[in-house]
Design a protein around this motif. Structure first.
Motif, mmCIF file in Angstrom:
data_model
loop_
_atom_site.group_PDB
_atom_site.id
_atom_site.type_symbol
_atom_site.label_atom_id
_atom_site.label_comp_id
_atom_site.label_asym_id
_atom_site.label_seq_id
_atom_site.Cartn_x
_atom_site.Cartn_y
_atom_site.Cartn_z
ATOM 1 N N PHE A 63 36.604 -46.456 7.580
ATOM 2 C CA PHE A 63 37.184 -45.204 8.043
ATOM 3 C C PHE A 63 38.219 -45.464 9.137
ATOM 4 O O PHE A 63 39.330 -44.934 9.091
ATOM 5 C CB PHE A 63 36.080 -44.272 8.551
ATOM 6 C CG PHE A 63 36.599 -43.040 9.236
ATOM 7 C CD1 PHE A 63 37.409 -42.141 8.568
ATOM 8 C CD2 PHE A 63 36.270 -42.791 10.551
ATOM 9 C CE1 PHE A 63 37.886 -41.003 9.202
ATOM 10 C CE2 PHE A 63 36.746 -41.662 11.192
ATOM 11 C CZ PHE A 63 37.551 -40.764 10.519
ATOM 12 N N GLU A 64 37.876 -46.300 10.099
ATOM 13 C CA GLU A 64 38.832 -46.613 11.170
ATOM 14 C C GLU A 64 40.090 -47.264 10.618
ATOM 15 O O GLU A 64 41.192 -46.952 11.049
ATOM 16 C CB GLU A 64 38.183 -47.519 12.219
ATOM 17 C CG GLU A 64 37.249 -46.788 13.147
ATOM 18 C CD GLU A 64 36.818 -47.649 14.313
ATOM 19 O OE1 GLU A 64 36.560 -48.849 14.129
ATOM 20 O OE2 GLU A 64 36.746 -47.091 15.422
ATOM 21 N N GLN A 65 39.924 -48.172 9.657
ATOM 22 C CA GLN A 65 41.079 -48.838 9.044
ATOM 23 C C GLN A 65 41.959 -47.818 8.332
ATOM 24 O O GLN A 65 43.184 -47.873 8.420
ATOM 25 C CB GLN A 65 40.612 -49.923 8.070
ATOM 26 C CG GLN A 65 41.743 -50.738 7.483
ATOM 27 C CD GLN A 65 42.503 -51.516 8.545
ATOM 28 O OE1 GLN A 65 41.948 -51.957 9.534
ATOM 29 N NE2 GLN A 65 43.791 -51.667 8.334
ATOM 30 N N CYS A 66 41.333 -46.881 7.643
ATOM 31 C CA CYS A 66 42.093 -45.836 6.963
ATOM 32 C C CYS A 66 42.894 -45.012 7.962
ATOM 33 O O CYS A 66 44.062 -44.698 7.727
ATOM 34 C CB CYS A 66 41.151 -44.933 6.167
ATOM 35 S SG CYS A 66 42.010 -43.628 5.264
ATOM 36 N N LEU A 67 42.286 -44.668 9.089
ATOM 37 C CA LEU A 67 42.996 -43.899 10.110
ATOM 38 C C LEU A 67 44.199 -44.666 10.651
ATOM 39 O O LEU A 67 45.256 -44.082 10.892
ATOM 40 C CB LEU A 67 42.061 -43.540 11.264
ATOM 41 C CG LEU A 67 41.005 -42.492 10.981
ATOM 42 C CD1 LEU A 67 40.123 -42.299 12.207
ATOM 43 C CD2 LEU A 67 41.629 -41.178 10.560
ATOM 44 N N LYS A 68 44.045 -45.968 10.809
ATOM 45 C CA LYS A 68 45.166 -46.781 11.295
ATOM 46 C C LYS A 68 46.298 -46.812 10.276
ATOM 47 O O LYS A 68 47.470 -46.801 10.642
ATOM 48 C CB LYS A 68 44.692 -48.203 11.605
ATOM 49 C CG LYS A 68 43.845 -48.288 12.842
ATOM 50 C CD LYS A 68 43.340 -49.700 13.074
ATOM 51 C CE LYS A 68 42.377 -49.738 14.246
ATOM 52 N NZ LYS A 68 41.759 -51.059 14.416
ATOM 53 N N GLN A 69 45.936 -46.858 8.995
ATOM 54 C CA GLN A 69 46.942 -46.925 7.946
ATOM 55 C C GLN A 69 47.573 -45.566 7.643
ATOM 56 O O GLN A 69 48.656 -45.491 7.069
ATOM 57 C CB GLN A 69 46.331 -47.487 6.663
ATOM 58 C CG GLN A 69 45.924 -48.933 6.782
ATOM 59 C CD GLN A 69 45.153 -49.426 5.568
ATOM 60 O OE1 GLN A 69 44.719 -48.651 4.721
ATOM 61 N NE2 GLN A 69 44.957 -50.740 5.503
ATOM 62 N N ASN A 70 46.889 -44.489 8.031
ATOM 63 C CA ASN A 70 47.357 -43.131 7.735
ATOM 64 C C ASN A 70 47.313 -42.254 8.981
ATOM 65 O O ASN A 70 46.647 -41.220 8.991
ATOM 66 C CB ASN A 70 46.477 -42.505 6.644
ATOM 67 C CG ASN A 70 46.470 -43.316 5.378
ATOM 68 O OD1 ASN A 70 47.430 -43.321 4.639
ATOM 69 N ND2 ASN A 70 45.365 -44.012 5.138
ATOM 70 N N PRO A 71 48.017 -42.627 10.036
ATOM 71 C CA PRO A 71 47.896 -41.897 11.310
ATOM 72 C C PRO A 71 48.352 -40.446 11.259
ATOM 73 O O PRO A 71 47.891 -39.633 12.047
ATOM 74 C CB PRO A 71 48.753 -42.706 12.271
ATOM 75 C CG PRO A 71 49.711 -43.437 11.413
ATOM 76 C CD PRO A 71 48.990 -43.699 10.126
ATOM 77 N N THR A 72 49.217 -40.096 10.314
ATOM 78 C CA THR A 72 49.683 -38.711 10.242
ATOM 79 C C THR A 72 49.039 -37.944 9.094
ATOM 80 O O THR A 72 49.371 -36.788 8.857
ATOM 81 C CB THR A 72 51.215 -38.660 10.091
ATOM 82 O OG1 THR A 72 51.585 -39.336 8.889
ATOM 83 C CG2 THR A 72 51.911 -39.269 11.289
#
Length: 93
Positions: A63-72
């Protein structure tokens, strides 16, 4: 369970963080970092949260990795959130 404990035990910190994220959709990672740390510190104090962090570290990391890859586009991380919540719900109190 972890979210329930966190929302009860750390309600104020979560509300501040949520408001910050909502009002800074393009820069929330930078603008709200200190508030995220406040929620993390508060939650880390509770034993069930400590167990969930140990037992569900892989889905949470995804989940954290996804947030980093999709910040907007936080909504694109819904599958990772669901996987983490499923894991957290299975942790025994």
């Amino acid at each position: 369970a972890a979210l329930d404990v966190t929302s009860r035990h750390c309600r104020h910190q979560m509300e501040l963080y949520g408001r910050c994220v909502a009002t800074n959709p393009e820069s929330w990672q930078r603008q709200c970092h200190h508030l995220r740390l406040d929620v993390t510190r508060c939650a880390a104090e509770h034993p069930i949260v400590q167990r969930i962090r140990r037992e569900c570290s892989e889905p949470f990391s995804a989940f954290e990795q996804c947030l980093k890859q999709n910040p907007t586009s936080v909504l694109s991380c819904s599958p990772q959130v669901k996987a983490f919540l499923l894991c957290a719900d299975q942790v025994k109190l």
